[in-house]
Scaffold this motif. Structure first.
Motif, PDB file in Angstrom:
ATOM      1  N   LEU A 156       8.525   8.694 -22.521  1.00  0.00           N
ATOM      2  CA  LEU A 156       8.858   7.984 -21.283  1.00  0.00           C
ATOM      3  C   LEU A 156       8.434   8.833 -20.107  1.00  0.00           C
ATOM      4  CD1 LEU A 156      10.322   5.673 -19.736  1.00  0.00           C
ATOM      5  CD2 LEU A 156      12.433   7.010 -19.976  1.00  0.00           C
ATOM      6  N   LEU A 157       7.804   8.176 -19.134  1.00  0.00           N
ATOM      7  CA  LEU A 157       7.338   8.839 -17.920  1.00  0.00           C
ATOM      8  C   LEU A 157       8.024   8.183 -16.721  1.00  0.00           C
ATOM      9  CD1 LEU A 157       5.332  10.853 -16.622  1.00  0.00           C
ATOM     10  CD2 LEU A 157       3.608   9.035 -16.685  1.00  0.00           C
ATOM     11  N   LEU A 158       8.718   8.997 -15.923  1.00  0.00           N
ATOM     12  CA  LEU A 158       9.346   8.547 -14.682  1.00  0.00           C
ATOM     13  C   LEU A 158       8.506   9.053 -13.518  1.00  0.00           C
ATOM     14  CD1 LEU A 158      13.057   9.587 -15.442  1.00  0.00           C
ATOM     15  CD2 LEU A 158      11.883   7.492 -16.140  1.00  0.00           C
ATOM     16  N   VAL A 159       8.083   8.151 -12.637  1.00  0.00           N
ATOM     17  CA  VAL A 159       7.183   8.530 -11.547  1.00  0.00           C
ATOM     18  C   VAL A 159       7.718   7.955 -10.238  1.00  0.00           C
ATOM     19  CG1 VAL A 159       4.800   8.624 -10.759  1.00  0.00           C
ATOM     20  CG2 VAL A 159       5.273   8.334 -13.198  1.00  0.00           C
ATOM     21  N   ASP A 160       7.876   8.826  -9.249  1.00  0.00           N
ATOM     22  CA  ASP A 160       8.469   8.429  -7.968  1.00  0.00           C
ATOM     23  C   ASP A 160       7.415   8.435  -6.863  1.00  0.00           C
ATOM     24  OD1 ASP A 160      10.252   7.769  -5.992  1.00  0.00           O
ATOM     25  OD2 ASP A 160      11.478   9.575  -6.161  1.00  0.00           O
ATOM     26  N   GLU A 161       7.058   7.259  -6.367  1.00  0.00           N
ATOM     27  CA  GLU A 161       6.179   7.082  -5.207  1.00  0.00           C
ATOM     28  C   GLU A 161       4.850   7.841  -5.337  1.00  0.00           C
ATOM     29  OE1 GLU A 161       6.786   5.076  -2.739  1.00  0.00           O
ATOM     30  OE2 GLU A 161       8.921   5.001  -2.280  1.00  0.00           O
ATOM     31  N   PRO A 162       4.060   7.599  -6.379  1.00  0.00           N
ATOM     32  CA  PRO A 162       2.839   8.394  -6.566  1.00  0.00           C
ATOM     33  C   PRO A 162       1.751   8.139  -5.531  1.00  0.00           C
ATOM     34  CG  PRO A 162       2.916   6.601  -8.153  1.00  0.00           C
ATOM     35  CD  PRO A 162       4.251   6.631  -7.475  1.00  0.00           C
ATOM     36  N   THR A 163       1.743   6.967  -4.872  1.00  0.00           N
ATOM     37  CA  THR A 163       0.639   6.661  -3.951  1.00  0.00           C
ATOM     38  C   THR A 163       0.965   6.996  -2.494  1.00  0.00           C
ATOM     39  OG1 THR A 163       1.285   4.374  -3.428  1.00  0.00           O
ATOM     40  CG2 THR A 163       0.022   4.733  -5.466  1.00  0.00           C
ATOM     41  N   LEU A 189       8.483   4.182 -16.106  1.00  0.00           N
ATOM     42  CA  LEU A 189       9.328   3.619 -15.058  1.00  0.00           C
ATOM     43  C   LEU A 189       8.798   4.151 -13.737  1.00  0.00           C
ATOM     44  CD1 LEU A 189      11.755   2.006 -14.063  1.00  0.00           C
ATOM     45  CD2 LEU A 189      13.193   4.034 -14.471  1.00  0.00           C
ATOM     46  N   LEU A 190       8.293   3.242 -12.907  1.00  0.00           N
ATOM     47  CA  LEU A 190       7.568   3.590 -11.689  1.00  0.00           C
ATOM     48  C   LEU A 190       8.321   3.092 -10.468  1.00  0.00           C
ATOM     49  CD1 LEU A 190       4.817   4.485 -10.286  1.00  0.00           C
ATOM     50  CD2 LEU A 190       4.093   2.117 -10.614  1.00  0.00           C
ATOM     51  N   VAL A 191       8.654   4.012  -9.570  1.00  0.00           N
ATOM     52  CA  VAL A 191       9.159   3.655  -8.248  1.00  0.00           C
ATOM     53  C   VAL A 191       7.973   3.669  -7.297  1.00  0.00           C
ATOM     54  CG1 VAL A 191      10.536   4.452  -6.292  1.00  0.00           C
ATOM     55  CG2 VAL A 191      11.512   4.469  -8.591  1.00  0.00           C
ATOM     56  N   GLU A 192       7.763   2.577  -6.587  1.00  0.00           N
ATOM     57  CA  GLU A 192       6.550   2.463  -5.772  1.00  0.00           C
ATOM     58  C   GLU A 192       6.770   1.490  -4.625  1.00  0.00           C
ATOM     59  OE1 GLU A 192       3.635   3.166  -4.009  1.00  0.00           O
ATOM     60  OE2 GLU A 192       3.414   4.198  -5.937  1.00  0.00           O
ATOM     61  N   GLN A 193       6.264   1.865  -3.434  1.00  0.00           N
ATOM     62  CA  GLN A 193       6.335   0.986  -2.268  1.00  0.00           C
ATOM     63  C   GLN A 193       5.029   0.233  -2.030  1.00  0.00           C
ATOM     64  OE1 GLN A 193       8.893   0.198  -0.562  1.00  0.00           O
ATOM     65  NE2 GLN A 193      10.404   1.813  -0.784  1.00  0.00           N
ATOM     66  N   ASN A 194       3.934   0.674  -2.665  1.00  0.00           N
ATOM     67  CA  ASN A 194       2.653  -0.028  -2.539  1.00  0.00           C
ATOM     68  C   ASN A 194       2.676  -1.202  -3.502  1.00  0.00           C
ATOM     69  OD1 ASN A 194      -0.065  -0.872  -2.989  1.00  0.00           O
ATOM     70  ND2 ASN A 194      -0.811   1.091  -2.233  1.00  0.00           N
ATOM     71  N   PHE A 195       2.895  -2.402  -2.971  1.00  0.00           N
ATOM     72  CA  PHE A 195       3.151  -3.545  -3.832  1.00  0.00           C
ATOM     73  C   PHE A 195       1.890  -4.053  -4.532  1.00  0.00           C
ATOM     74  CE2 PHE A 195       6.718  -3.815  -0.745  1.00  0.00           C
ATOM     75  CZ  PHE A 195       7.712  -3.473  -1.642  1.00  0.00           C
ATOM     76  N   ASN A 196       0.734  -3.860  -3.913  1.00  0.00           N
ATOM     77  CA  ASN A 196      -0.499  -4.236  -4.617  1.00  0.00           C
ATOM     78  C   ASN A 196      -0.704  -3.338  -5.838  1.00  0.00           C
ATOM     79  OD1 ASN A 196      -1.310  -6.426  -3.056  1.00  0.00           O
ATOM     80  ND2 ASN A 196      -2.328  -5.126  -1.556  1.00  0.00           N
ATOM     81  N   PHE A 197      -0.421  -2.058  -5.699  1.00  0.00           N
ATOM     82  CA  PHE A 197      -0.464  -1.114  -6.816  1.00  0.00           C
ATOM     83  C   PHE A 197       0.535  -1.536  -7.899  1.00  0.00           C
ATOM     84  CE2 PHE A 197       0.745   2.979  -8.788  1.00  0.00           C
ATOM     85  CZ  PHE A 197      -0.500   3.536  -9.062  1.00  0.00           C
ATOM     86  N   SER A 198       1.742  -1.882  -7.471  1.00  0.00           N
ATOM     87  CA  SER A 198       2.778  -2.313  -8.408  1.00  0.00           C
ATOM     88  C   SER A 198       2.387  -3.590  -9.131  1.00  0.00           C
ATOM     89  CB  SER A 198       4.094  -2.539  -7.659  1.00  0.00           C
ATOM     90  OG  SER A 198       4.532  -1.362  -7.029  1.00  0.00           O
ATOM     91  N   ARG A 199       1.829  -4.522  -8.382  1.00  0.00           N
ATOM     92  CA  ARG A 199       1.456  -5.811  -8.971  1.00  0.00           C
ATOM     93  C   ARG A 199       0.347  -5.637  -9.994  1.00  0.00           C
ATOM     94  NH1 ARG A 199      -0.018 -10.423  -4.794  1.00  0.00           N
ATOM     95  NH2 ARG A 199      -1.256  -8.683  -3.976  1.00  0.00           N
ATOM     96  N   LEU A 235       9.460  -8.702   2.766  1.00  0.00           N
ATOM     97  CA  LEU A 235       8.065  -9.012   3.013  1.00  0.00           C
ATOM     98  C   LEU A 235       7.424  -9.450   1.715  1.00  0.00           C
ATOM     99  CD1 LEU A 235       6.944  -6.026   5.285  1.00  0.00           C
ATOM    100  CD2 LEU A 235       7.153  -8.402   5.992  1.00  0.00           C
ATOM    101  N   GLY A 236       6.454 -10.370   1.819  1.00  0.00           N
ATOM    102  CA  GLY A 236       5.719 -10.783   0.629  1.00  0.00           C
ATOM    103  C   GLY A 236       4.764  -9.704   0.172  1.00  0.00           C
ATOM    104  N   LEU A 237       4.476  -9.693  -1.114  1.00  0.00           N
ATOM    105  CA  LEU A 237       3.544  -8.705  -1.656  1.00  0.00           C
ATOM    106  C   LEU A 237       2.181  -8.813  -0.982  1.00  0.00           C
ATOM    107  CD1 LEU A 237       4.264  -8.795  -5.488  1.00  0.00           C
ATOM    108  CD2 LEU A 237       5.465  -7.592  -3.687  1.00  0.00           C
ATOM    109  N   GLY A 238       1.775 -10.023  -0.635  1.00  0.00           N
ATOM    110  CA  GLY A 238       0.477 -10.210  -0.032  1.00  0.00           C
ATOM    111  C   GLY A 238       0.343  -9.565   1.332  1.00  0.00           C
ATOM    112  N   ALA A 239       1.467  -9.219   1.965  1.00  0.00           N
ATOM    113  CA  ALA A 239       1.412  -8.585   3.280  1.00  0.00           C
ATOM    114  C   ALA A 239       1.103  -7.105   3.192  1.00  0.00           C
ATOM    115  CB  ALA A 239       2.761  -8.765   3.997  1.00  0.00           C
ATOM    116  N   HIS A 240       1.092  -6.547   1.956  1.00  0.00           N
ATOM    117  CA  HIS A 240       0.869  -5.111   1.776  1.00  0.00           C
ATOM    118  C   HIS A 240      -0.488  -4.884   1.168  1.00  0.00           C
ATOM    119  CE1 HIS A 240       5.129  -4.037   2.536  1.00  0.00           C
ATOM    120  NE2 HIS A 240       5.302  -5.265   2.147  1.00  0.00           N
ATOM    121  N   GLN A 241      -1.293  -4.101   1.841  1.00  0.00           N
ATOM    122  CA  GLN A 241      -2.631  -3.790   1.335  1.00  0.00           C
ATOM    123  C   GLN A 241      -2.669  -2.353   0.842  1.00  0.00           C
ATOM    124  OE1 GLN A 241      -4.801  -6.243   1.018  1.00  0.00           O
ATOM    125  NE2 GLN A 241      -3.295  -7.629   1.950  1.00  0.00           N
TER     126      GLN A 241
END
Length: 241
Positions: A156-163, A189-199, A235-241
Motif C-alpha cells: 500500500l502506498l499513501l501519497v499526499d498532494e504529489p502535484t 491511497l492518494l490525496v490530491e487537489q488537482n482534479f484532472n490528475f485525480s480523474r 467546484l466542478g472537476l472541469g473547472a480545474h486544469q
C-alpha cells in the motif's frame, strides 16, 4: 470493487487540543487507486498520518490486510508493507539521490531490476544520481520521494498532494508513474487537489468534509456528475486544469 486492503472504522484523531477526525469510515480496495478528496482543512492529510501512526488514533480501528494496526509504531507499520509520501516529500536534502535511495532500501542492497525501472520512469534521478537532493528542482524532489517509497515492493502506498506546485509536464510524468504502479497492482491511497490528475488515475473515490467521509463511489461516476461535484467540493472537476 475488490476487497479492501485497508479499512478505517469510526476513526477519531486529535492534534493538540483540536479534534480533527470525527468517525472516519474508509475502505481502500486492493490493487486499486483510491482518491481522497475534500476542501482544505477537511482532514485528508491527518487521515494519512493517522494510518501511519504519526497522528495519535484516539478512537476507532485501522485494519491493514486484516490486521489491526491502530496504535502500532510508525516504523513497524512501514516494515509491514505501507509506504508514505508526505506533502513535504520527506527527503534528506544534504544527502545525494543515491544516499536517499540507499536509506530507503531497508531490506539491504537495492534491487537492480527495480532500480532500472525507477530510472526508466524518472530519468532525472539517474542523471543526478550523485547530486545533493536539496539541489534538485521541485518536480525532481517529488520523483525522488516517490522512488524512495517504491524502491522496495509495497502493498500500500499513501501519497499526499504529489502535484502541488509542479509544472504540467512533471505532473504528466508523475501520472505515468502512477499508471505503471497501478498495472503492478499496487494499492494506492492518494490525496490530491488537482482534479484532472485525480480523474485520470482514480478508480474509487472518497470525499471528506469536517473530519469524516461524506461520499464514496467510483471516480467515473463523480467525474460525470457536475452537480455532485459542486455539492461536495464547491467546484466542478472541469473547472480545474
Amino acid at each position: 470493487m475488490s476487497e479492501p486492503i485497508l479499512s478505517l472504522r469510526e476513526v477519531y484523531a486529535d492534534i493538540d487540543q483540536y479534534h480533527i477526525l470525527h468517525g472516519v469510515d474508509l475502505d481502500v480496495p486492493a490493487g486499486e487507486l483510491t482518491v481522497l478528496l475534500g476542501r482544505n482543512g477537511a482532514g485528508k492529510s491527518t487521515t494519512l498520518r493517522t494510518i501511519m501512526g504519526l497522528t495519535t488514533l484516539t478512537r476507532g480501528q485501522v485494519r491493514f490486510q486484516g490486521r489491526d494496526i491502530g496504535g502500532t509504531a510508525t516504523p513497524a507499520i512501514a516494515r509491514g508493507g505501507i509506504a508514505f509520501v508526505p506533502e513535504n516529500m520527506g527527503i534528506f536534502g544534504q544527502l545525494t539521490v543515491r544516499e536517499n535511495m540507499v536509506l530507503a532500501a531497508v531490506s539491504g542492497a537495492m534491487d537492480e531490476p527495480r532500480l532500472d525501472w525507477i530510472f526508466e520512469v524518472f530519468p532525472p534521478l539517474k542523471k543526478f544520481w550523485n547530486r545533493a537532493a536539496g539541489n534538485l528542482s521541485g518536480g525532481q524532489k517529488q520523483m525522488l520521494a516517490i522512488a524512495r517509497a517504491v524502491i522496495e515492493p509495497r502493498e500500500l502506498l499513501l501519497v499526499d498532494e504529489p502535484t502541488k506546485g509542479l509544472a504540467p509536464a512533471i505532473i504528466n510524468d508523475l501520472a505515468d508513474a502512477f499508471e505503471q504502479l497501478k498495472q503492478q497492482q499496487v494499492s494506492i491511497l492518494l490525496v490530491e487537489q488537482n482534479f484532472n490528475f485525480s480523474r485520470r488515475l482514480g478508480q474509487s473515490v472518497a470525499v471528506m468534509s469536517d473530519g469524516h467521509i461524506v461520499h464514496r463511489g467510483t471516480m467515473a461516476e463523480l467525474a460525470e456528475d457536475e452537480d455532485l461535484q459542486h455539492e461536495l467540493l464547491g467546484l466542478g472537476l472541469g473547472a480545474h486544469q
